[in-house]
Design a protein around this motif. Sequence first.
Motif, mmCIF file in Angstrom:
data_model
loop_
_atom_site.group_PDB
_atom_site.id
_atom_site.type_symbol
_atom_site.label_atom_id
_atom_site.label_comp_id
_atom_site.label_asym_id
_atom_site.label_seq_id
_atom_site.Cartn_x
_atom_site.Cartn_y
_atom_site.Cartn_z
ATOM 1 N N ASN A 118 -60.493 50.237 84.468
ATOM 2 C CA ASN A 118 -59.900 50.382 83.140
ATOM 3 C C ASN A 118 -58.869 51.501 83.158
ATOM 4 O O ASN A 118 -59.172 52.624 83.562
ATOM 5 N N ARG A 119 -57.653 51.174 82.735
ATOM 6 C CA ARG A 119 -56.577 52.160 82.677
ATOM 7 C C ARG A 119 -56.269 52.533 81.227
ATOM 8 O O ARG A 119 -56.117 51.672 80.362
ATOM 9 N N MET A 120 -56.181 53.825 80.993
ATOM 10 C CA MET A 120 -55.881 54.366 79.675
ATOM 11 C C MET A 120 -54.509 53.900 79.177
ATOM 12 O O MET A 120 -53.577 53.763 79.965
ATOM 13 N N ILE A 121 -54.402 53.682 77.881
ATOM 14 C CA ILE A 121 -53.103 53.437 77.269
ATOM 15 C C ILE A 121 -52.906 54.398 76.099
ATOM 16 O O ILE A 121 -53.863 54.991 75.587
ATOM 17 N N LEU A 122 -51.647 54.542 75.695
ATOM 18 C CA LEU A 122 -51.287 55.398 74.577
ATOM 19 C C LEU A 122 -51.002 54.555 73.343
ATOM 20 O O LEU A 122 -50.561 53.403 73.446
ATOM 21 N N ARG A 123 -51.230 55.142 72.197
ATOM 22 C CA ARG A 123 -50.890 54.524 70.918
ATOM 23 C C ARG A 123 -49.893 55.449 70.211
ATOM 24 O O ARG A 123 -50.051 56.673 70.249
#
Length: 285
Positions: A118-123
């Motif tokens: 799982n790779r982090m994403i930005l909002r």
Amino acid sequence: MTIRSAALVISPSRAEAIAAAKELAPLLYSAGFSLYTISDVSIEGIKKVAPADLPDIEIAVVLGGDGTILRAAEITLKRNVPLLGINMGHVGFMAEVNRPTIAAIAESIIAKSYVSENRMILRFAVERAGKEIGTGWALNEVTVERDGTTMVELFVEIDNRPLSHWGCDGLICSTPTGSTAYAFSAGGPVLWPEVDALVLLPISAHALFSRPMVVSPKSEILVTIESSDALLSADALRKIPLHAGDRVLITRDDQTIKLSHVSKTLFTDRLVAKFKLPVEGWRGE
């Protein structure tokens, strides 16, 4: 037999990617897969559809580089399905280090033996005159940059506390995945993907302090535009023009991208392969 579905996202400018898709498609089709693509290619056995018309799929297979993977992430995020990146000649940080055989790729998809992380994403959210005018996400980075020849004036806050005013070419907020992309070229640190942190980096700032910063992923980063205009860019794909007084809030998203590989590869090996780092003479196993 239950019909399974997969999307092949193919770099249309790479002949080797198209050739690989033509070889992979019959192997998956004979195993009972329905195949789709959102790419501008025509390959027998693969139905071309618009992204909005793509049906439910169990996996997206990318035949291309990191840029193609970023485009494919737009379809996998909404569906919460694995994104399998296949190296097409250039070592990247998201695709396989070594290109597997087409048969090995097909077998991993059919057997679901690929490995995922799982790779982090930005909002991000953009506020103008007290109203939210746009939202979005990024796998690599969110940047607020100049939209012309003159530098931008930005005021940055972290967790409701003032950090700094910068006259600069822009500001990068990067995930660990994106730390090897734009942020790296601007002088930021390399973060291993499992590191739970964000990188905040002013670009060519006219200031005594303009060093890259490693920030908690729980933090809220607020950027206020003080110049006449600027441009928000998410992974260099999704863009919003900004004006004086606009406020951009950047946070970690609750969702993740399931980045997958045919076989497990350590990030250290990926780094060595990408930059051809000198490791000759190492006697480990």
